[in-house]
Design an enzyme around this catalytic site. Structure first.
Site, mmCIF file in Angstrom:
data_model
loop_
_atom_site.group_PDB
_atom_site.id
_atom_site.type_symbol
_atom_site.label_atom_id
_atom_site.label_comp_id
_atom_site.label_asym_id
_atom_site.label_seq_id
_atom_site.Cartn_x
_atom_site.Cartn_y
_atom_site.Cartn_z
ATOM 1 N N VAL A 209 -0.042 -0.491 0.820
ATOM 2 C CA VAL A 209 -0.381 -0.953 2.477
ATOM 3 C C VAL A 209 0.688 -1.723 2.967
ATOM 4 C CG1 VAL A 209 -2.742 -0.765 1.769
ATOM 5 C CG2 VAL A 209 -1.507 -2.869 1.164
ATOM 6 N N ASP A 210 1.757 -1.813 2.279
ATOM 7 C CA ASP A 210 2.964 -2.815 2.765
ATOM 8 C C ASP A 210 3.642 -2.376 3.834
ATOM 9 O OD1 ASP A 210 4.580 -1.751 -0.354
ATOM 10 O OD2 ASP A 210 4.831 -0.816 1.723
ATOM 11 N N HIS B 233 -4.360 4.093 2.201
ATOM 12 C CA HIS B 233 -5.307 2.834 2.063
ATOM 13 C C HIS B 233 -5.095 2.047 3.057
ATOM 14 C CE1 HIS B 233 -5.083 4.036 -2.334
ATOM 15 N NE2 HIS B 233 -6.012 4.627 -1.906
ATOM 16 N N CYS C 108 -11.874 -5.525 13.442
ATOM 17 C CA CYS C 108 -13.068 -6.507 13.659
ATOM 18 C C CYS C 108 -14.103 -5.848 12.837
ATOM 19 C CB CYS C 108 -13.371 -6.359 14.866
ATOM 20 S SG CYS C 108 -14.939 -7.299 15.140
ATOM 21 N N CYS D 100 -16.883 -4.972 15.848
ATOM 22 C CA CYS D 100 -16.677 -3.833 16.929
ATOM 23 C C CYS D 100 -15.628 -2.932 16.509
ATOM 24 C CB CYS D 100 -16.388 -4.637 18.136
ATOM 25 S SG CYS D 100 -14.834 -5.355 18.230
ATOM 26 N N GLY E 80 5.737 5.938 -8.876
ATOM 27 C CA GLY E 80 5.311 4.692 -9.160
ATOM 28 C C GLY E 80 3.609 4.546 -8.666
ATOM 29 N N THR E 81 3.009 5.290 -9.565
ATOM 30 C CA THR E 81 1.823 4.962 -9.552
ATOM 31 C C THR E 81 1.008 5.336 -10.617
ATOM 32 O OG1 THR E 81 -0.631 5.912 -8.319
ATOM 33 C CG2 THR E 81 1.116 7.463 -8.558
HETATM 34 C C1 BV8 Z 1 -13.889 5.479 -2.873
HETATM 35 C C2 BV8 Z 1 -5.884 -1.171 -0.557
HETATM 36 C C3 BV8 Z 1 -15.943 6.556 -2.168
HETATM 37 C C4 BV8 Z 1 -6.463 -2.458 -0.713
HETATM 38 C C5 BV8 Z 1 -6.507 -0.082 -2.466
HETATM 39 C C6 BV8 Z 1 -14.710 5.172 -11.897
HETATM 40 C C7 BV8 Z 1 -14.115 6.480 -12.056
HETATM 41 C C8 BV8 Z 1 -13.472 7.076 -11.195
HETATM 42 C C9 BV8 Z 1 -13.326 6.689 -9.801
HETATM 43 C C10 BV8 Z 1 -14.237 5.282 -9.429
HETATM 44 C C11 BV8 Z 1 -14.632 4.725 -10.597
HETATM 45 N N1 BV8 Z 1 -15.216 3.464 -10.106
HETATM 46 C C12 BV8 Z 1 -15.144 3.475 -8.894
HETATM 47 C C13 BV8 Z 1 -14.275 4.508 -8.413
HETATM 48 C C14 BV8 Z 1 -13.870 4.707 -6.899
HETATM 49 C C15 BV8 Z 1 -12.570 3.942 -6.749
HETATM 50 C C16 BV8 Z 1 -11.546 3.923 -8.085
HETATM 51 O O1 BV8 Z 1 -10.901 5.172 -7.983
HETATM 52 N N2 BV8 Z 1 -11.298 3.094 -8.918
HETATM 53 C C17 BV8 Z 1 -10.451 3.061 -10.063
HETATM 54 C C18 BV8 Z 1 -9.818 1.549 -10.283
HETATM 55 C C19 BV8 Z 1 -11.259 3.602 -11.317
HETATM 56 N N3 BV8 Z 1 -12.059 4.253 -5.646
HETATM 57 C C20 BV8 Z 1 -12.439 3.820 -4.458
HETATM 58 O O2 BV8 Z 1 -13.300 3.126 -4.460
HETATM 59 C C21 BV8 Z 1 -11.763 4.401 -3.322
HETATM 60 N N4 BV8 Z 1 -13.085 4.786 -2.537
HETATM 61 O O3 BV8 Z 1 -14.019 6.083 -3.716
HETATM 62 O O4 BV8 Z 1 -14.800 5.576 -1.866
HETATM 63 C C22 BV8 Z 1 -16.748 6.669 -0.990
HETATM 64 C C23 BV8 Z 1 -16.925 7.918 -0.250
HETATM 65 C C24 BV8 Z 1 -17.355 8.266 0.829
HETATM 66 C C25 BV8 Z 1 -18.057 7.196 1.505
HETATM 67 C C26 BV8 Z 1 -17.926 5.874 0.953
HETATM 68 C C27 BV8 Z 1 -17.516 5.644 -0.293
HETATM 69 C C28 BV8 Z 1 -10.956 3.634 -2.567
HETATM 70 C C29 BV8 Z 1 -9.685 3.179 -3.422
HETATM 71 C C30 BV8 Z 1 -8.796 2.590 -2.377
HETATM 72 C C31 BV8 Z 1 -8.748 1.011 -2.816
HETATM 73 N N5 BV8 Z 1 -7.764 0.319 -2.066
HETATM 74 N N6 BV8 Z 1 -5.737 -0.708 -1.800
HETATM 75 C C32 BV8 Z 1 -5.423 -3.642 -0.853
HETATM 76 O O5 BV8 Z 1 -4.330 -2.850 -1.374
HETATM 77 O O6 BV8 Z 1 -5.735 -4.553 -0.872
HETATM 78 S S1 BV8 Z 1 -6.120 0.594 -4.077
HETATM 79 C C33 BV8 Z 1 -4.816 -0.033 -4.905
HETATM 80 O O7 BV8 Z 1 -4.606 0.559 -5.863
HETATM 81 C C34 BV8 Z 1 -3.550 0.076 -4.166
HETATM 82 O O8 BV8 Z 1 -3.603 0.670 -2.952
HETATM 83 C C35 BV8 Z 1 -2.569 0.720 -4.792
HETATM 84 O O9 BV8 Z 1 -1.550 1.110 -4.169
HETATM 85 C C36 BV8 Z 1 -3.599 1.651 -5.574
HETATM 86 C C37 BV8 Z 1 -3.199 2.329 -6.813
HETATM 87 O O10 BV8 Z 1 -2.523 1.490 -7.673
HETATM 88 P P1 BV8 Z 1 -0.901 1.785 -8.045
HETATM 89 O O11 BV8 Z 1 -0.385 2.189 -6.496
HETATM 90 O O12 BV8 Z 1 -0.783 3.112 -8.772
HETATM 91 O O13 BV8 Z 1 -0.457 0.689 -8.371
HETATM 92 P P2 BV8 Z 1 -0.619 0.135 -10.037
HETATM 93 O O14 BV8 Z 1 -0.254 -1.586 -9.913
HETATM 94 O O15 BV8 Z 1 -1.775 0.542 -10.456
HETATM 95 O O16 BV8 Z 1 0.645 1.177 -10.729
HETATM 96 C C38 BV8 Z 1 1.897 0.934 -10.486
HETATM 97 C C39 BV8 Z 1 2.735 1.749 -11.101
HETATM 98 O O17 BV8 Z 1 4.151 1.577 -10.912
HETATM 99 C C40 BV8 Z 1 2.588 1.513 -12.849
HETATM 100 O O18 BV8 Z 1 2.349 2.850 -13.263
HETATM 101 C C41 BV8 Z 1 4.031 1.180 -13.009
HETATM 102 O O19 BV8 Z 1 4.415 1.406 -14.298
HETATM 103 C C42 BV8 Z 1 4.814 1.565 -11.964
HETATM 104 N N7 BV8 Z 1 5.978 0.958 -11.921
HETATM 105 C C43 BV8 Z 1 6.293 -0.405 -11.800
HETATM 106 N N8 BV8 Z 1 7.639 -0.504 -11.481
HETATM 107 C C44 BV8 Z 1 8.041 0.659 -10.984
HETATM 108 C C45 BV8 Z 1 7.295 1.633 -11.254
HETATM 109 N N9 BV8 Z 1 7.288 2.778 -10.772
HETATM 110 C C46 BV8 Z 1 8.745 3.194 -10.489
HETATM 111 N N10 BV8 Z 1 9.655 2.143 -10.390
HETATM 112 C C47 BV8 Z 1 9.218 0.932 -10.587
HETATM 113 N N11 BV8 Z 1 10.307 0.133 -10.415
HETATM 114 ZN ZN ZN Z 2 -14.857 -7.538 17.471
#
Ligand code: BV8
Ligand code: ZN
Length: 247
Positions: free
Chosen positions: A103-104, A119, A127, A130, A187-188
């Site tokens: 989101v950056d 995301h 808002c 609205c 990077g995910t």
């Molecule tokens: C939805 C915005 C349904 C906000 C974000 C149980 C099982 C399965 C799924 C679920 C569950 N319980 C809940 C869920 C669903 C949930 C989910 O998946 N949860 C996970 C935690 C289990 N998903 C949701 O809720 C999604 N919505 O399912 O809605 C629905 C459908 C219809 C109608 C209504 C509802 C919404 C998901 C989005 C959430 N928002 N971000 C904000 O940023 O403030 S997610 C957040 O995590 C960020 O966007 C981030 O990008 C994302 C994923 O994380 P990563 O990007 O992978 O980052 P992370 O730190 O985890 O990893 C970094 C990696 O980089 C590491 O591996 C590291 O080793 C590596 N790294 C480090 N340095 C480097 C590197 N790689 C390369 N080079 C480097 N130098």
């Molecule tokens: Zn408004």
């Protein structure tokens, strides 16, 4: 140093369909904290507990404090060589699509054009009543809270846990994954759905799957090539190698 396989280099012909999925890790070398790695905590809060509608309803001031802190981080840092290498790949391969969970806004700032932001964008506000959208700084600020002209609270323009992703971007991302010939997961941690379903879907449809990460992830057993290391080092090396073989 990564030894890019001849198989991959042979696949990277000018007309190849390339799809890239990025996560917080590609911005780690810019100095932005990842979600689950070191520095991912903020005042001992886990992102999963703050990036939710419930947290915002319960304590909008705390959530805004976290997002304002992250907005300042985004302003103070900049895209890194990993982001710039992806811009070079997009320029070289006409059929290139970038899907990001981040989101950056750093991919757009680096110059990437064909981006699906799954995301949302932290530098936008929406808002809570609205739906009016604005850029950070255009909100009406009272104490630590940000208000819309309609009087309701603004919320950050991102997708929270439990919220649906933007349907257009999500459909386009899956369509791109299904047609990809080469799919990079960069990077995910591959644990947040539905984004984490994209690499397996690409593989099921015949894509050659490459993962770039300093650590293994749940996706690693599925990939064709796992390049262990930092995106900011590996991606420029890949661009350089592609230029060498096509010179
Ligand atoms: C939805 C915005 C349904 C906000 C974000 C149980 C099982 C399965 C799924 C679920 C569950 N319980 C809940 C869920 C669903 C949930 C989910 O998946 N949860 C996970 C935690 C289990 N998903 C949701 O809720 C999604 N919505 O399912 O809605 C629905 C459908 C219809 C109608 C209504 C509802 C919404 C998901 C989005 C959430 N928002 N971000 C904000 O940023 O403030 S997610 C957040 O995590 C960020 O966007 C981030 O990008 C994302 C994923 O994380 P990563 O990007 O992978 O980052 P992370 O730190 O985890 O990893 C970094 C990696 O980089 C590491 O591996 C590291 O080793 C590596 N790294 C480090 N340095 C480097 C590197 N790689 C390369 N080079 C480097 N130098
Ligand atoms: Zn408004």
């Amino acid at each position: 140093m990564i030894n890019f396989s001849s198989k991959l280099l042979a696949l990277l012909q000018p007309e190849v369909k390339i799809v890239v999925l990025t996560g917080a890790g590609i911005s780690a070398e810019s100095g932005l904290a990842t979600f689950r790695g070191p520095g991912g905590l903020w005042k001992n809060y886990r992102p999963e507990n703050l990036a939710t509608p419930e947290a915002f309803a319960r304590d909008p001031q705390l959530v805004w404090e976290w997002y304002n802190f992250r907005r300042d981080q985004v302003r103070q840092h900049a895209p890194n060589p990993g982001h710039h290498a992806l811009v070079q790949l997009e320029a070289r391969f006409p059929d290139f699509v970038l899907i990001t969970q981040n989101v950056d806004g750093y991919h757009r700032r680096a110059g990437s054009k064909k981006i699906y932001e799954l995301h949302g964008n932290i530098m936008q506000s929406r808002c809570s009543q609205c739906g009016r959208e604005c850029e950070a700084g255009e909100e009406l600020q009272r104490e630590h809270l940000l208000y819309c002209a309609c009087g309701a609270l603004y919320r950050p323009g991102v997708v929270w846990f439990g919220e649906a992703l933007p349907p257009g971007a999500l459909q386009s991302a899956f369509a791109a994954a299904e047609n990809a010939q080469v799919f990079f997961s960069i990077g995910t941690s591959a644990v947040v759905y539905p984004a984490a379903a994209l690499p397996p879907v690409a593989a099921e449809h015949g894509a050659y799957l490459v993962e770039i990460n300093p650590e293994k992830t749940p996706l690693t057993p599925l990939v064709d090539e796992f390049w262990q290391g930092q995106a900011g080092e590996i991606l420029p090396a890949l661009v350089h190698r592609i230029q060498q073989v096509s010179a």
